[in-house]
Design an enzyme around this catalytic site. Structure first.
Site, short mmCIF file in Angstrom:
data_model
loop_
_atom_site.label_atom_id
_atom_site.label_comp_id
_atom_site.label_asym_id
_atom_site.label_seq_id
_atom_site.Cartn_x
_atom_site.Cartn_y
_atom_site.Cartn_z
N ARG A 46 15.78 -6.85 17.17
CA ARG A 46 15.76 -6.12 15.89
C ARG A 46 17.07 -6.38 15.15
O ARG A 46 17.10 -6.56 13.94
CB ARG A 46 15.53 -4.61 16.10
N TYR A 98 6.50 -5.49 -10.79
CA TYR A 98 5.49 -5.71 -9.76
C TYR A 98 4.92 -4.34 -9.33
O TYR A 98 5.70 -3.40 -9.07
CB TYR A 98 6.11 -6.44 -8.56
N ASP A 170 15.07 -9.25 -8.69
CA ASP A 170 13.90 -9.77 -7.96
C ASP A 170 13.67 -11.20 -8.48
O ASP A 170 13.20 -11.38 -9.61
CB ASP A 170 12.70 -8.86 -8.22
N LYS A 195 5.87 -15.49 -1.24
CA LYS A 195 5.40 -16.28 -2.37
C LYS A 195 5.98 -17.70 -2.29
O LYS A 195 5.67 -18.43 -1.38
CB LYS A 195 5.76 -15.56 -3.67
C1 LIG Z 1 4.69 -9.86 -4.04
C2 LIG Z 1 5.86 -9.35 -4.77
C3 LIG Z 1 6.66 -8.32 -4.25
C4 LIG Z 1 6.34 -7.63 -2.94
O1 LIG Z 1 6.46 -8.49 -1.86
P1 LIG Z 1 5.57 -8.40 -0.52
O2 LIG Z 1 6.04 -9.57 0.25
O3 LIG Z 1 4.13 -8.44 -0.92
O4 LIG Z 1 5.92 -7.08 0.11
C5 LIG Z 1 7.76 -7.91 -4.99
N1 LIG Z 1 8.07 -8.49 -6.17
C6 LIG Z 1 7.32 -9.48 -6.71
C7 LIG Z 1 7.71 -10.07 -8.02
C8 LIG Z 1 6.20 -9.94 -6.03
O5 LIG Z 1 5.46 -10.90 -6.58
#
Ligand SMILES: *Cc1c(COP(=O)(O)O)cnc(C)c1O
Length: 379
Positions: A46, A98, A170, A195
């Protein structure tokens, strides 16, 4: 080292045991000690795992940071950032956010006494107007999801520095191939590595990258104390994904541009949202802070309604109707009923997420096949 080399070699060393070129998948929870505390830097997975460490070093390298942290999902990474705060603290956030981030902020952390202000972030003055003595964090998403709004990271960094609050960005949509927020003055970069970083739609993962040691130590403490880490298999896959990030992004950008232009000229399409268009809001800022415009596009059809939009996404054959984005395969989504269903309709429509909006994650297939697919579905 330049970016295209960093994706492959950044922060990496060859395996000390056998010289393996890729870091082995250390599928272990614990590590033998010779005497209590006598270990080689790894005690419990962890806290640390060599495969995850290799990934975290790679992430730090490609974002021009010093410290990387990998989590079990993008939302787990965001969760760790908000845990830097205390009840009574305030956050200023992008409003076109998001959906899952909005849900985490409003449905979980508001109950813990943290206050969120959701605003357009059109300029620095607007943001500065919301700063008070309780403000601790500015949360920016750019380009935003799904409206592709562009927020000026440098301007936000000036506000955050002036008022001594943290700036987190982000960077999921742009990736460090197109945009490096730490270079523009941000304190924290966050990714849904699910992504583009992973890039193959085969894992769920999140990441944070920072430069400051003190901030990194606080986040490492939260990562270990809350425990929302990712496993070694997924760390390996993400690391493999990063090795082709630059060539994938190059093709995402090329295909994205061709499809955005095709849709813009289509007689049945009302509006196309893609930051590369000169008439896109804040196109100049996109041009100055990004090295390209990416493969994410949203559009609405003429006189379009909910049912028409559903019909189009159902009729696509090469594009897969699915949530998520950033993989090698093209995906289409209907934000109002899918990714953004958790945002109340009045909030959603205010930010432009109409019932008829369709979002594309343009993949790296042959662009002729993608355009032919859109053509038949729209017809
Ligand atoms: C998908 C996404 C998230 C969340 O991420 P997860 O891996 O699904 O928890 C946050 N911000 C953006 C812009 C995203 O596309």
């Amino acid at each position: 080292m330049k970016f295209n080399t960093k994706t492959i070699h950044g922060g990496q060393e060859h395996d000390l045991a056998y010289g393996a070129v890729m870091p082995p998948i250390y599928q272990t929870s614990t590590y033998a000690q010779t005497t209590p505390g006598g270990h080689r830097g790894f005690e419990y997975s962890r806290t640390h795992n060599p495969t995850r460490k290799a990934l975290e070093n790679s992430l730090a390298s490609i974002e021009n940071g010093k410290f990387g942290l990998a989590f079990g999902s993008g939302l787990a990474a965001i969760d760790a950032v908000i845990k830097l705060l205390k009840p009574g603290d305030e956050v200023i956030s992008t409003n076109d956010l998001y959906g899952g981030t909005y849900r985490l902020f409003t449905k979980i952390f508001e109950d813990f006494g943290i206050k969120f202000h959701f605003i357009g972030m059109k300029n620095a003055d607007e943001v500065a107007g919301y700063v008070n003595k309780n403000t601790k964090l500015i949360w920016v998403e750019t380009p935003t999801n799904p409206m592709m709004n562009i927020i000026d990271i440098k301007a936000m960094a000036e506000v955050s520095k002036k008022h001594n609050v943290l700036l987190a960005v982000d960077n999921t949509f742009a990736t460090p191939y197109l945009q490096r927020p730490l270079d523009l003055g941000a304190d924290i970069v966050m990714h849904s590595a699910t992504k583009y970083i992973g890039g193959h739609s085969d894992l769920i993962m999140g990441a944070l990258i920072v430069k400051d040691k003190e901030l990194a130590d606080k986040l490492y403490f939260i990562q270990n104390a809350s425990g929302a880490i990712c496993g070694p298999q997924d760390s390996f896959l993400a690391l493999r994904g990063i090795k082709t990030l630059h060539i994938r992004m190059q093709r995402h950008c090329e295909n994205g541009e061709a499809i955005a232009k095709y849709l813009k000229n289509h007689p049945k399409i009302e509006k196309v949202y893609w930051p590369g268009f000169e008439d896109h809001p804040n196109h100049d800022i996109a041009k100055s802070q990004m090295d390209g415009f990416g493969g994410m596009i949203s559009f609405v059809t003429k006189g379009s309604d909910y049912d028409k939009a559903i019909k189009i996404v159902e009729n696509l054959k090469v594009f897969t109707l699915a949530e998520s984005l950033g993989g090698v395969e093209s995906l289409a989504g209907h934000p109002a009923s899918m990714t953004h269903a958790s945002i109340p309709k009045e909030e959603r429509v205010k930010t432009g997420v109409e019932d008829s909006l369709i979002r594309l994650s343009v993949g790296i297939e042959d662009v002729d096949d993608l355009i032919a697919d859109l053509e038949q579905a729209i017809d």
